[in-house]
Write a protein that holds these residues in place. Structure first.
Motif, PDB file in Angstrom:
ATOM      1  N   ALA B 269       0.842  -1.199   0.000  1.00  0.00           N
ATOM      2  CA  ALA B 269       0.000   0.000   0.000  1.00  0.00           C
ATOM      3  C   ALA B 269       0.880   1.252   0.000  1.00  0.00           C
ATOM      4  CB  ALA B 269      -0.902   0.008   1.233  1.00  0.00           C
ATOM      5  N   ILE B 270       0.323   2.315  -0.565  1.00  0.00           N
ATOM      6  CA  ILE B 270       1.058   3.577  -0.669  1.00  0.00           C
ATOM      7  C   ILE B 270       0.366   4.645   0.165  1.00  0.00           C
ATOM      8  CG2 ILE B 270       1.851   5.378  -2.260  1.00  0.00           C
ATOM      9  CD1 ILE B 270       1.739   3.252  -4.507  1.00  0.00           C
ATOM     10  N   ASP B 271       1.036   5.083   1.223  1.00  0.00           N
ATOM     11  CA  ASP B 271       0.469   6.175   2.012  1.00  0.00           C
ATOM     12  C   ASP B 271       0.558   7.467   1.192  1.00  0.00           C
ATOM     13  OD1 ASP B 271       0.022   4.456   4.124  1.00  0.00           O
ATOM     14  OD2 ASP B 271       1.801   5.064   5.245  1.00  0.00           O
ATOM     15  N   PRO B 272      -0.493   8.291   1.223  1.00  0.00           N
ATOM     16  CA  PRO B 272      -0.496   9.519   0.403  1.00  0.00           C
ATOM     17  C   PRO B 272       0.392  10.597   1.034  1.00  0.00           C
ATOM     18  CG  PRO B 272      -2.514   9.362   1.689  1.00  0.00           C
ATOM     19  CD  PRO B 272      -1.732   8.119   1.987  1.00  0.00           C
ATOM     20  N   LEU B 273       1.603  10.718   0.520  1.00  0.00           N
ATOM     21  CA  LEU B 273       2.589  11.588   1.170  1.00  0.00           C
ATOM     22  C   LEU B 273       2.143  13.034   1.243  1.00  0.00           C
ATOM     23  CD1 LEU B 273       6.008  10.293  -0.205  1.00  0.00           C
ATOM     24  CD2 LEU B 273       4.616   9.455   1.695  1.00  0.00           C
ATOM     25  N   GLU B 274       1.571  13.510   0.141  1.00  0.00           N
ATOM     26  CA  GLU B 274       1.225  14.926   0.098  1.00  0.00           C
ATOM     27  C   GLU B 274       0.215  15.281   1.191  1.00  0.00           C
ATOM     28  OE1 GLU B 274       1.112  15.986  -4.038  1.00  0.00           O
ATOM     29  OE2 GLU B 274       0.098  17.872  -3.545  1.00  0.00           O
ATOM     30  N   GLY B 275      -0.841  14.492   1.252  1.00  0.00           N
ATOM     31  CA  GLY B 275      -1.875  14.739   2.263  1.00  0.00           C
ATOM     32  C   GLY B 275      -1.329  14.593   3.671  1.00  0.00           C
TER      33      GLY B 275
END
Lengths: 523, 523
Positions: B269-275
């Motif tokens: 899974a990819i955590d949304p870095l920007e948010g």
């Protein structure tokens, strides 16, 4: 060297889906290139005595020689090895040189190298038993072998409820011990009591203990570097330790951890383990770690084993096989009396690592004995060293270094211009050039220190030998540590010639100039 | 094997002062033995597909085969290599096998291996610039090369005031970042405020962050594993993070550190870095570390780079070149925006390490960027990997694995007995065998999970492929991670055949027995 100028080709490659041209692990290509690198290194060992021991480059030299970006296309090994010869070797300080006498040695060997090759080639990630049973089990076995060679008490053997583990470095080993001790104490005192815990060493203890305390969240005011004295040969005096502890207790603090050293970095001083452990026992929950990073190796020789007498009362013990035990970097051997304390502080049990081995409770999962999850198959290199050389030869090898250091000490003692500053215990001689009468005012420590700073720099700038320094009791001294694998009697003799020549030149130049002025400038 | 039966010979050897028989680093003997080990490893790679991928030994197998003590005399390499074949290889789980699909890959290569050989052979201890300038400078250069390949913002390049460092593992990298963040916070809040600091991740974050928090003395109650959901594909939701932080602040706690993950261990899974970084910015002193241990490698491909969009707002970023970047274990690449924060938390400056290089302030002393003092010349292997393969080929190599994973996913999707549990993002497929109607009651997650546990064990016991599992949202799934260097399309196809065959057998055996009973037993 081609370089990555733009990403113009990216999409072409992505859409073409070009197959990888050669498998990056094609066995025959591996064989061909592997043989090339073996020959390169064999030639390096053959020639290493020709290079300046300490690199003579200036900061930033390499950026001027290498491109700014990685190449877009592949480059042949031949070109890379050429660049190593021309660009890297000049920036290497040659720890493998026979004329390397600096810091402590990094004593690689053929067997240590081959063990690392096998470990790197098989390339398992041995975090737990299941991930490669042989990696864990060989480590268990080899650590018991070594424990027997060192005559460590049975409480450190697996059969006695303890056990050994290979860490990368002493810093990591001490950090793990300290975290185990900390959590054992906080289980008793309450988690919010961390600021009351105190860590003890001496002013000669390696900086890694202070760093470990910092990392583990010990209050920065709570690291005690108990002062040592020349009268105690810079070892930690048990009474001084007790006084420091009592003072802390009176202030409401809690003694947590003592790091005792066998073979300090500055002067190879030996802290008296028995006396120190007896003090620690009076404060029942203290953890004692014995750091024998350098000198532990020598303790496989019966005539040096006394240096760790008292270790049977300690909680953990470590020495670096990568220092003076023919094992290439990195390999720190650590034993603990109570592995459960490490495991309680360092274990993690995520679902994706659950397995039958762990659940059988018959195996060691070394991930819970160290900082990292991943771990290399380090026992392979130690196993190769022990088997390729055998215990008797390993002892003789160490004795050979001690004998060479003794020879050097004899040279120093026989030359009235020099003195041996502290008694030699293992294979390191701490010496200095004495201030000649009339040249430097008697009692002027700083000028005498400056004289030796200049001598050190002159020796190192010559490239013919490399030595480093320490300051104990305010006295700047040159450390001459014998232990590089290629060092022979003739290299020690040559190093002494280099020291003498530069001392003669230095004294002559001092006499011919103002006798006070130049010597106060720091080079 | 001779063994060390007694110390009877010790004194003989000590008094005889027998010379060491062969130099442990004789160049010609090194050459001869080195070639033997290269051939041994080349043959290993040639044959590794023949071995059971997961070792089939039982706990304690090796103690039964090896002696209890180290040999007293030397043993020839031929005998040692024979013992590796007979005793060690059966206990190896072959991470280098083309049929290895477990955990994440450990993708060694010829260049990675040769780089480690060169590093191990030259055997410098590169704790500071002075100890071997080339080791530090090559690391500076290679980390800037890689930063460009990943299009990391300039704040992570040396020229932009940041910089890169090679750690052994992600655990060490995260620990260093966390200690830097902790001390930066405590400088502001006061040293006695450590119990107020809180560390955040998700329930999918790697266990190394919790372990790092434990080691750094963060209160054990102050690690937040924010729950993820299937709706978010098990990524950390910024709103959930904000809610957790606000709750802590309301309780008087201080948000310290967030570990965001790009490519989680369970399901990539990819955590949304920007948010997430935007949330962290609202609590101005929070440190954000981006852990892309597995997936970071793929971000050198333009089509995957979006996975780390937002990294320009983070404080540190790391990925493991030893996972999926052809670099043999160990090699974690980490960049930081503010090296000074690391140095303030981790530096030590004992007198015996004082030197002109450090005093010039023109150099990096990497000892102050990591846990340990000693460090290997790791940049050598990364340099060899980048140059030997080149950027274009490295990208194609990664794309090849993604393509193979896609093929496997297609097979799974086309077989109605199976399902892909979470969407595939990189080169790992998470799948499971569906419970056949009538055999397992619908909605009985535990029985469905048990079915897949058995399938996994059957596949692994066959020795023909190795896969591991994870549980997300209560669902037990089999992880199929493509990335071993020797894996080709045919090995993926064969693995799918093995999975299908065992599924068929398993379903048949379930049907022929009590449909409820056996499936609830844990194997």
């Amino acid at each position: 060297m081609g370089s990555l100028q733009s990403d113009a080709l990216d999409n072409v490659a992505a859409t073409a889906g070009a197959a990888y041209p050669v498998s990056p692990l094609d066995p025959e290509e591996f064989r061909r290139q592997g043989h090339m690198v073996i020959d390169f290194l064999a030639d390096y060992y053959h020639d290493v005595h020709k290079y300046p021991v300490r690199s003579q480059v200036e900061p930033g030299y390499l950026r001027k020689r290498l491109p700014d970006t990685a190449p877009n296309g592949p480059e042949p090994l031949e070109a890379i090895l050429g660049d190593i010869t021309h660009d890297i070797i000049p920036g290497i300080t040659h720890w493998m040189s026979p004329s390397y006498f600096a810091y402590f040695p990094s004593s690689g060997s053929t067997a240590g190298f081959l063990g690392e090759m096998l470990s790197t080639g098989i390339n398992v990630v041995g975090f737990n038993w299941m991930s490669s049973p042989a990696a864990t089990e060989l480590e268990n076995i080899v650590m018991d072998w070594l424990a027997k060679m060192l005559k460590l008490p049975s409480c450190f053997h697996f059969s006695g409820g303890g056990g050994g583990v290979l860490q990368g470095t002493t810093c990591e080993g001490i950090l793990c011990s300290l975290v185990a001790a900390r959590d054992r104490a906080l289980d008793r005192l309450g988690r919010d009591q961390i600021a009351r815990l105190v860590v003890y060493g001496s002013d000669q203890t390696h900086c890694s203990i202070q760093k470990a305390a910092q990392i583990a969240g010990i209050h920065p005011d709570n690291f005690r570097a108990v002062p040592t004295t020349r009268a105690d040969a810079f070892s930690l005096n048990p009474s001084a330790l007790r006084a420091a502890i009592d003072k802390d207790i009176a202030r409401g603090l809690v003694p947590l951890f003592l790091c005792a050293t066998v073979g300090t970095t500055s002067s190879t001083a030996i802290d008296p383990l028995e006396g120190l452990c007896k003090v620690a026992k009076d404060y029942e929950h203290m953890w004692v770690h014995v750091d024998a990073a350098y000198a532990g190796a020598a303790c496989i020789c019966p005539e040096f084993r006394h240096a760790i007498d008292g270790v049977e009362m300690a909680d953990s013990f470590s020495f670096n096989a990568h220092k003076w035990f023919l094992t290439n970097l990195d390999c720190c051997c650590m034993w603990v009396r109570e592995p459960g304390a490490l495991v309680r502080a360092l274990s993690t049990n995520p679902e994706y690592l659950r397995n039958k081995g762990t659940e059988s409770k018959k195996v060691v999962d070394y991930k819970d004995w160290q900082v990292a999850l991943s771990r290399r198959f380090r026992s392979m290199k130690l196993w190769l060293v022990l088997r390729s050389y055998g215990v008797a030869n390993l002892r003789n090898f160490l004795r050979g270094h001690v004998k060479m250091a003794k020879d050097f000490e004899d040279h120093v003692s026989a030359d009235p211009r020099f003195e041996v500053v502290v008694p030699r215990t293992f294979a390191m001689v701490c010496f200095r050039l004495l201030s000649p009468p009339g040249l430097v005012a008697e009692g002027s420590t700083e000028r005498a220190n400056e004289l030796n700073r200049r001598l050190l720099e002159a020796v190192n700038a010559s490239g013919r030998a490399y030595v480093t320094h320490a300051v104990v009791g305010g006295v700047y001294m040159i450390r001459f540590a014998v232990g590089a694998t290629l060092t022979e009697v003739r290299h020690v003799a040559e190093a002494w010639r280099v020291v003498k020549e530069h001392a003669t030149d230095l004294l002559a130049s001092c006499r011919s100039s103002d006798s006070a002025g130049p010597l106060v400038d720091r080079a």
